[in-house]
Write a protein that holds these residues in place. Structure first.
Motif, PDB file in Angstrom:
ATOM      1  N   LYS A  72       0.812  -1.220   0.000  1.00 26.36           N
ATOM      2  CA  LYS A  72       0.000   0.000   0.000  1.00 26.36           C
ATOM      3  C   LYS A  72       0.844   1.268   0.000  1.00 26.36           C
ATOM      4  N   LEU A  73       2.167   1.100   0.077  1.00 23.84           N
ATOM      5  CA  LEU A  73       3.082   2.240   0.078  1.00 23.84           C
ATOM      6  C   LEU A  73       3.865   2.285  -1.237  1.00 23.84           C
ATOM      7  N   ALA A  74       3.246   1.788  -2.290  1.00 29.66           N
ATOM      8  CA  ALA A  74       3.890   1.770  -3.606  1.00 29.66           C
ATOM      9  C   ALA A  74       2.933   2.342  -4.647  1.00 29.66           C
ATOM     10  N   LEU A  75       3.523   2.807  -5.744  1.00 30.98           N
ATOM     11  CA  LEU A  75       2.751   3.441  -6.805  1.00 30.98           C
ATOM     12  C   LEU A  75       3.276   2.941  -8.141  1.00 30.98           C
ATOM     13  N   GLY A  76       2.391   2.439  -8.998  1.00 31.55           N
ATOM     14  CA  GLY A  76       2.806   1.982 -10.320  1.00 31.55           C
ATOM     15  C   GLY A  76       2.649   0.475 -10.485  1.00 31.55           C
ATOM     16  N   ARG A  77       2.822   0.029 -11.700  1.00 29.20           N
ATOM     17  CA  ARG A  77       2.649  -1.378 -12.052  1.00 29.20           C
ATOM     18  C   ARG A  77       3.702  -2.253 -11.373  1.00 29.20           C
ATOM     19  N   THR A  78       3.289  -3.425 -10.928  1.00 31.00           N
ATOM     20  CA  THR A  78       4.254  -4.334 -10.303  1.00 31.00           C
ATOM     21  C   THR A  78       5.234  -4.894 -11.325  1.00 31.00           C
ATOM     22  N   ASP A  79       4.848  -4.884 -12.613  1.00 35.50           N
ATOM     23  CA  ASP A  79       5.746  -5.403 -13.654  1.00 35.50           C
ATOM     24  C   ASP A  79       6.456  -4.291 -14.420  1.00 35.50           C
ATOM     25  N   ALA A  80       6.491  -3.086 -13.850  1.00 29.91           N
ATOM     26  CA  ALA A  80       7.205  -1.982 -14.503  1.00 29.91           C
ATOM     27  C   ALA A  80       8.681  -2.346 -14.656  1.00 29.91           C
ATOM     28  N   PRO A  81       9.309  -1.983 -15.769  1.00 28.51           N
ATOM     29  CA  PRO A  81      10.716  -2.339 -15.970  1.00 28.51           C
ATOM     30  C   PRO A  81      11.671  -1.663 -15.003  1.00 28.51           C
ATOM     31  N   VAL A  82      11.255  -0.552 -14.402  1.00 32.28           N
ATOM     32  CA  VAL A  82      12.127   0.187 -13.481  1.00 32.28           C
ATOM     33  C   VAL A  82      11.410   0.374 -12.148  1.00 32.28           C
ATOM     34  N   VAL A  83      12.141   0.098 -11.061  1.00 23.52           N
ATOM     35  CA  VAL A  83      11.610   0.351  -9.720  1.00 23.52           C
ATOM     36  C   VAL A  83      12.535   1.334  -9.006  1.00 23.52           C
ATOM     37  N   LEU A  84      11.957   2.426  -8.560  1.00 27.25           N
ATOM     38  CA  LEU A  84      12.673   3.401  -7.743  1.00 27.25           C
ATOM     39  C   LEU A  84      12.243   3.175  -6.296  1.00 27.25           C
ATOM     40  N   ILE A  85      13.191   2.824  -5.439  1.00 26.85           N
ATOM     41  CA  ILE A  85      12.926   2.685  -4.010  1.00 26.85           C
ATOM     42  C   ILE A  85      13.397   3.953  -3.316  1.00 26.85           C
ATOM     43  N   ASP A 101       8.659  18.864  -5.856  1.00 31.15           N
ATOM     44  CA  ASP A 101       9.184  19.377  -7.124  1.00 31.15           C
ATOM     45  C   ASP A 101       9.483  18.305  -8.171  1.00 31.15           C
ATOM     46  N   THR A 102       9.931  17.137  -7.728  1.00 28.30           N
ATOM     47  CA  THR A 102      10.425  16.144  -8.672  1.00 28.30           C
ATOM     48  C   THR A 102       9.509  14.936  -8.817  1.00 28.30           C
ATOM     49  N   GLU A 103       9.049  14.411  -7.700  1.00 27.57           N
ATOM     50  CA  GLU A 103       8.258  13.182  -7.748  1.00 27.57           C
ATOM     51  C   GLU A 103       6.997  13.298  -8.607  1.00 27.57           C
ATOM     52  N   PRO A 104       6.237  14.399  -8.511  1.00 29.89           N
ATOM     53  CA  PRO A 104       5.048  14.503  -9.362  1.00 29.89           C
ATOM     54  C   PRO A 104       5.379  14.424 -10.855  1.00 29.89           C
ATOM     55  N   GLU A 105       6.524  14.999 -11.236  1.00 31.68           N
ATOM     56  CA  GLU A 105       6.932  14.939 -12.638  1.00 31.68           C
ATOM     57  C   GLU A 105       7.331  13.517 -13.038  1.00 31.68           C
ATOM     58  N   LEU A 106       7.985  12.808 -12.133  1.00 28.69           N
ATOM     59  CA  LEU A 106       8.344  11.415 -12.412  1.00 28.69           C
ATOM     60  C   LEU A 106       7.089  10.560 -12.570  1.00 28.69           C
ATOM     61  N   ILE A 107       6.098  10.830 -11.733  1.00 23.02           N
ATOM     62  CA  ILE A 107       4.839  10.076 -11.822  1.00 23.02           C
ATOM     63  C   ILE A 107       4.168  10.337 -13.159  1.00 23.02           C
ATOM     64  N   THR A 115       6.310   2.722 -17.105  1.00 19.77           N
ATOM     65  CA  THR A 115       7.754   2.503 -17.083  1.00 19.77           C
ATOM     66  C   THR A 115       8.295   2.351 -15.664  1.00 19.77           C
ATOM     67  N   LEU A 116       7.732   3.100 -14.729  1.00 18.93           N
ATOM     68  CA  LEU A 116       8.311   3.218 -13.390  1.00 18.93           C
ATOM     69  C   LEU A 116       7.327   2.808 -12.303  1.00 18.93           C
ATOM     70  N   ARG A 117       7.870   2.156 -11.306  1.00 17.60           N
ATOM     71  CA  ARG A 117       7.149   1.885 -10.058  1.00 17.60           C
ATOM     72  C   ARG A 117       7.939   2.545  -8.932  1.00 17.60           C
ATOM     73  N   ILE A 118       7.264   3.238  -8.034  1.00 17.12           N
ATOM     74  CA  ILE A 118       7.905   3.867  -6.889  1.00 17.12           C
ATOM     75  C   ILE A 118       7.499   3.106  -5.631  1.00 17.12           C
ATOM     76  N   GLU A 119       8.482   2.654  -4.883  1.00 17.29           N
ATOM     77  CA  GLU A 119       8.225   1.953  -3.629  1.00 17.29           C
ATOM     78  C   GLU A 119       8.809   2.762  -2.478  1.00 17.29           C
ATOM     79  N   TRP A 120       7.971   3.116  -1.543  1.00 13.34           N
ATOM     80  CA  TRP A 120       8.372   3.932  -0.392  1.00 13.34           C
ATOM     81  C   TRP A 120       8.919   3.060   0.717  1.00 13.34           C
ATOM     82  N   ARG A 121       9.969   3.530   1.367  1.00 10.01           N
ATOM     83  CA  ARG A 121      10.478   2.909   2.576  1.00 10.01           C
ATOM     84  C   ARG A 121      10.585   3.997   3.652  1.00 10.01           C
ATOM     85  N   ASN A 122       9.921   3.797   4.764  1.00  5.64           N
ATOM     86  CA  ASN A 122      10.031   4.739   5.884  1.00  5.64           C
ATOM     87  C   ASN A 122      11.423   4.643   6.491  1.00  5.64           C
TER      88      ASN A 122
END
Length: 297
Positions: A72-85, A101-107, A115-122
């Motif tokens: 629930k702390l991730a955004l994007g397809r699980t099979d995206a070729p790129v994962v940004l943690i 400034d940056t994350e909304p543009e990446l999204i 292309t991208l999945r973002i996974e958050w780590r506290n």
């Protein structure tokens, strides 16, 4: 406040020699992102002399991507070729800058097209309020409102209001969390404490010492770098992932061809990158003070 039974380890995780080297590199870049500049702001600081297509890319670190549909702390397809943690703290000013400034543009540019999945780590490193905000974000995520909470907590001026219990409840309400009583219970739960502790241990294990810190398909990047740094790293990783897939199709085997997470040394805050004391930049140009990260005092 719940106390985790986990032991917080700041030693690199046992992923092999390559990851130990990566941990040292990320720790060095994190240090350079906040270290005083003794040579002047116009003098780029060398980060690494590594060269070659795969310089600075560690498959073992790429393997830290969870790609879990229930995350629930991730955004994007699980099979995206790129994962940004992303390893970050809600009290970190540079994390807030990246979030605004940056994350909304990446999204918009990469998550929305698959292309991208973002996974958050506290990765709370600034004390009790940081830890409380981390648990609260996890609790908001249990009701499907993590990213809305994330946006509210990183809004301009939010950090200055603190993250006390009443403030966290207000942020949850602003984020659209429906059951605030459940939110309060979840925030103080052992499950929240353990989830945050797991993220912290992973961050310390890869050598992160400041926030924000990132992995892009196994490439460490430290600090809230300019959009161009993330763009180049993501596109290099996507290209490498596509090459690998093509190689598998052509050979009909499990060989990954170009290798997962491979990319060039350019466009990152790590191998081959240079920057000022404010933060590591790309090989093509020095970073600025905006590319800095924050370290716990």
């Amino acid at each position: 406040m719940p106390t985790s039974t986990r032991t917080k380890s700041r030693k690199p995780l046992a992923f092999g020699t390559a990851v130990v080297l990566a941990a040292g590199l990320l720790g060095f870049v994190s240090y350079r992102a906040t270290a005083p500049d003794s040579s002047g702001s116009d003098s780029p600081a060398a980060v690494s002399t590594a060269t070659g297509q795969d310089a600075g890319v560690y498959p073992e670190l790429a393997g830290l991507a969870r790609r879990d549909t229930a995350d629930k702390l991730a955004l994007g397809r699980t099979d995206a070729p790129v994962v940004l943690i992303e390893y970050a703290d809600f009290k970190c000013g540079y994390c807030a800058k990246f979030a605004r400034d940056t994350e909304p543009e990446l999204i918009k540019k990469y998550v929305d097209d698959g292309t991208l999945r973002i996974e958050w780590r506290n990765f709370p490193i600034f004390g009790k309020e940081s830890e409380a905000a981390a648990r609260a974000s996890w609790a908001a995520g249990q009701q499907g409102r993590f990213w809305e909470f994330h946006r509210a907590a990183y809004a301009e001026g939010a950090k200055e209001k603190g993250f006390g219990k009443d403030r966290l409840k207000a942020l949850a309400e602003q984020a659209g969390v429906e059951d605030l009583d459940r939110f309060a219970r979840d925030t103080e739960s052992t499950a929240a404490t353990d989830a945050v502790a797991r993220d912290q241990e992973q961050a310390y294990g890869i050598g992160a010492t400041s926030t924000p810190s990132f992995l892009i398909n196994g490439r460490p990047v430290a600090g809230a770098q300019p959009m161009s740094v993330f763009t180049q790293a993501i596109e290099a990783a996507a290209d490498a992932a596509h090459v690998g897939s093509a190689g598998e199709d052509a050979k009909g085997t499990g060989d990954t061809g170009g290798g997962e997470g491979a990319g060039t040394a350019e466009g990152t805050g790590t191998a081959g990158g240079a920057g000022t004391a404010g933060g590591a930049g790309t090989a093509g140009g020095a970073g600025t003070a905006e590319g800095a990260g924050e370290k716990a005092k």
